[in-house]
Design an enzyme around this catalytic site. Structure first.
Site, PDB file in Angstrom:
ATOM      1  N   SER A 143      34.644  53.916  46.436  1.00  0.00           N
ATOM      2  CA  SER A 143      33.491  53.278  47.099  1.00  0.00           C
ATOM      3  C   SER A 143      33.295  53.962  48.439  1.00  0.00           C
ATOM      4  O   SER A 143      34.263  54.464  49.036  1.00  0.00           O
ATOM      5  CB  SER A 143      33.766  51.793  47.337  1.00  0.00           C
ATOM      6  OG  SER A 143      32.796  51.245  48.229  1.00  0.00           O
ATOM      7  N   TYR A 156      39.707  45.142  50.117  1.00  0.00           N
ATOM      8  CA  TYR A 156      38.842  45.893  49.199  1.00  0.00           C
ATOM      9  C   TYR A 156      38.655  47.322  49.721  1.00  0.00           C
ATOM     10  O   TYR A 156      38.838  48.289  48.981  1.00  0.00           O
ATOM     11  CB  TYR A 156      37.481  45.202  49.037  1.00  0.00           C
ATOM     12  CG  TYR A 156      36.556  45.997  48.146  1.00  0.00           C
ATOM     13  CD1 TYR A 156      36.857  46.180  46.795  1.00  0.00           C
ATOM     14  CD2 TYR A 156      35.401  46.598  48.654  1.00  0.00           C
ATOM     15  CE1 TYR A 156      36.025  46.935  45.967  1.00  0.00           C
ATOM     16  CE2 TYR A 156      34.567  47.346  47.838  1.00  0.00           C
ATOM     17  CZ  TYR A 156      34.887  47.509  46.496  1.00  0.00           C
ATOM     18  OH  TYR A 156      34.076  48.270  45.686  1.00  0.00           O
TER      19      TYR A 156
HETATM   20  N1  LIG Z   1      28.405  47.299  42.831  1.00  0.00           N
HETATM   21  C1  LIG Z   1      28.668  47.896  43.970  1.00  0.00           C
HETATM   22  O1  LIG Z   1      27.949  47.749  44.986  1.00  0.00           O
HETATM   23  C2  LIG Z   1      29.843  48.855  44.048  1.00  0.00           C
HETATM   24  C3  LIG Z   1      29.913  49.705  45.180  1.00  0.00           C
HETATM   25  C4  LIG Z   1      31.000  50.567  45.280  1.00  0.00           C
HETATM   26  C5  LIG Z   1      31.968  50.598  44.304  1.00  0.00           C
HETATM   27  N2  LIG Z   1      31.860  49.742  43.224  1.00  0.00           N
HETATM   28  C6  LIG Z   1      32.938  49.797  42.229  1.00  0.00           C
HETATM   29  O2  LIG Z   1      32.384  50.050  40.955  1.00  0.00           O
HETATM   30  C7  LIG Z   1      33.263  49.542  39.959  1.00  0.00           C
HETATM   31  C8  LIG Z   1      32.462  48.776  38.933  1.00  0.00           C
HETATM   32  O3  LIG Z   1      31.876  47.657  39.580  1.00  0.00           O
HETATM   33  P1  LIG Z   1      30.461  47.056  39.155  1.00  0.00           P
HETATM   34  O4  LIG Z   1      29.581  47.146  40.350  1.00  0.00           O
HETATM   35  O5  LIG Z   1      29.996  47.609  37.888  1.00  0.00           O
HETATM   36  O6  LIG Z   1      30.897  45.523  39.023  1.00  0.00           O
HETATM   37  P2  LIG Z   1      30.673  44.468  37.837  1.00  0.00           P
HETATM   38  O7  LIG Z   1      29.282  44.557  37.325  1.00  0.00           O
HETATM   39  O8  LIG Z   1      31.181  43.175  38.372  1.00  0.00           O
HETATM   40  O9  LIG Z   1      31.654  45.006  36.699  1.00  0.00           O
HETATM   41  C9  LIG Z   1      33.049  44.947  36.833  1.00  0.00           C
HETATM   42  C10 LIG Z   1      33.679  45.260  35.495  1.00  0.00           C
HETATM   43  O10 LIG Z   1      35.095  45.138  35.620  1.00  0.00           O
HETATM   44  C11 LIG Z   1      35.566  44.245  34.622  1.00  0.00           C
HETATM   45  N3  LIG Z   1      36.720  43.510  35.125  1.00  0.00           N
HETATM   46  C12 LIG Z   1      36.797  42.687  36.194  1.00  0.00           C
HETATM   47  N4  LIG Z   1      38.017  42.166  36.310  1.00  0.00           N
HETATM   48  C13 LIG Z   1      38.756  42.695  35.285  1.00  0.00           C
HETATM   49  C14 LIG Z   1      40.092  42.549  34.864  1.00  0.00           C
HETATM   50  N5  LIG Z   1      40.953  41.733  35.502  1.00  0.00           N
HETATM   51  N6  LIG Z   1      40.512  43.217  33.761  1.00  0.00           N
HETATM   52  C15 LIG Z   1      39.651  44.020  33.097  1.00  0.00           C
HETATM   53  N7  LIG Z   1      38.384  44.228  33.452  1.00  0.00           N
HETATM   54  C16 LIG Z   1      37.932  43.553  34.540  1.00  0.00           C
HETATM   55  C17 LIG Z   1      34.388  43.324  34.328  1.00  0.00           C
HETATM   56  O11 LIG Z   1      34.434  42.824  32.998  1.00  0.00           O
HETATM   57  P3  LIG Z   1      35.035  41.441  32.505  1.00  0.00           P
HETATM   58  O12 LIG Z   1      34.564  40.380  33.451  1.00  0.00           O
HETATM   59  O13 LIG Z   1      34.483  41.337  31.116  1.00  0.00           O
HETATM   60  O14 LIG Z   1      36.516  41.651  32.516  1.00  0.00           O
HETATM   61  C18 LIG Z   1      33.234  44.309  34.421  1.00  0.00           C
HETATM   62  O15 LIG Z   1      33.080  45.001  33.197  1.00  0.00           O
HETATM   63  C19 LIG Z   1      34.319  48.716  40.692  1.00  0.00           C
HETATM   64  O16 LIG Z   1      35.500  49.467  40.816  1.00  0.00           O
HETATM   65  C20 LIG Z   1      33.704  48.490  42.073  1.00  0.00           C
HETATM   66  O17 LIG Z   1      34.676  48.322  43.064  1.00  0.00           O
HETATM   67  C21 LIG Z   1      30.829  48.894  43.080  1.00  0.00           C
END
Ligand SMILES: NC(=O)c1ccc[n+]([C@@H]2O[C@H](COP(=O)([O-])OP(=O)(O)OC[C@H]3O[C@@H](n4cnc5c(N)ncnc54)[C@H](OP(=O)(O)O)[C@@H]3O)[C@@H](O)[C@H]2O)c1
Length: 264
Positions: A143, A156
């Site tokens: 991130s 985080y």
């Molecule tokens: N969105 C942002 O602004 C942003 C910015 C920078 C970095 N990121 C990073 O991008 C990555 C993806 O995030 P996203 O934005 O796509 O978030 P998201 O839409 O909330 O998706 C998160 C994914 O992780 C899975 N997950 C959560 N807890 C889990 C667990 N204990 N075991 C297995 N799977 C788990 C969730 O599926 P289930 O609930 O089905 O398990 C979901 O598929 C993350 O690493 C996040 O830190 C996001």
């Protein structure tokens, strides 16, 4: 069925929704078979069925809570034993906007477990297999707050600094052994991440990118051979300067005597 030869299998964590689900779509369209990992079986099955129908690729699902040691060990075993795996996308992660004083330490511990421990264990599981085959790609989702560490919750941000640092070390250890490492640093992206993190309005902010644009840019960065890809950073030279500064100071630490300013 697809007429495109498989490029191997991509295992994508956190692929039930958000950024991981877009990676699943794009990598299937690029000719990869998929193993989709997350907790929500229904969402995984729905996505898998759509991608099989759209792309003809083989798509299997692996329901696992990566905070559960037994479930994590099963995913590690798949990475060690399935010789078709050519890409690991370490994407699953959770965030928070809580300050140290507001936050619950158990939630922080679980965040470390998912964002750091699971990512590390999965990388350790697959790396020897990739090295033995002389090929493979590890994409770690970090991130921008891994650099801009004061913006969100400190645990985080620090977990994402870890992902970026770990990526540099992986590059050193595996980069000359046929393994490609890419650290991706998204900025704010419109996913359910923000509902979990505790600031849902961020999804509607004018600075927030769509998950589709984010993943398409990240894959363009991979195609360019980038080790670190920051889709929202328009001034690409700013990263080059930051990285050059880090490397320059790295060469200055090795001195047996303390610096003159600490000598009385
Ligand atoms: N969105 C942002 O602004 C942003 C910015 C920078 C970095 N990121 C990073 O991008 C990555 C993806 O995030 P996203 O934005 O796509 O978030 P998201 O839409 O909330 O998706 C998160 C994914 O992780 C899975 N997950 C959560 N807890 C889990 C667990 N204990 N075991 C297995 N799977 C788990 C969730 O599926 P289930 O609930 O089905 O398990 C979901 O598929 C993350 O690493 C996040 O830190 C996001």
């Amino acid at each position: 069925m697809s007429t495109v030869a498989s490029k191997g299998t991509a295992l994508i964590t956190g692929s039930s929704t958000g950024i991981g689900a877009v990676y699943a779509d794009r990598l299937a369209k690029r000719g990869y078979d998929l193993i989709l990992v997350a907790r929500n079986a229904e969402r995984l099955d729905t996505l898998a069925a759509r991608l099989r129908a759209d792309t003809g690729r083989s798509v299997t699902t692996l329901v696992a809570d990566l905070n559960d040691k037994t479930a994590l060990a099963k995913v590690e075993a798949v990475l060690r034993e399935d010789a078709s795996i050519s890409v690991l996308v370490n994407n699953a992660g959770v965030g928070s906007v809580a300050s140290v004083l507001d936050g619950d330490v158990e939630t922080m511990d679980a965040m470390i477990g998912l964002n750091i421990t699971a990512l590390t264990r999965l990388t350790y599981a697959v790396a020897p297999a990739f090295v033995a085959r002389g090929s493979g790609t590890i994409i770690n989702i970090a991130s921008v707050v891994g650099i801009a560490v004061e913006m969100l919750n400190g645990v985080y941000s620090a977990s994402k600094s870890y992902v970026l640092s770990f990526g540099h070390a992986l590059q050193r250890d595996l980069g000359d052994k046929g393994v490609r490492i890419q650290s991706v640093l998204p900025g704010a992206t419109a996913t359910e991440f923000w509902d979990v993190a505790g600031y849902a309005p961020q999804k509607e902010s004018p600075i927030t990118m769509s998950a589709s644009d984010l993943v398409d840019a990240a894959l363009a960065g991979l195609d360019l051979g980038e080790r670190v890809t920051i889709p929202g950073l328009h001034e690409g030279q700013a990263w080059d300067e930051w990285e050059a500064g880090r490397r320059a100071i790295s060469g200055k630490f090795g001195n047996a005597r303390p610096a003159a300013r600490y000598l009385k």
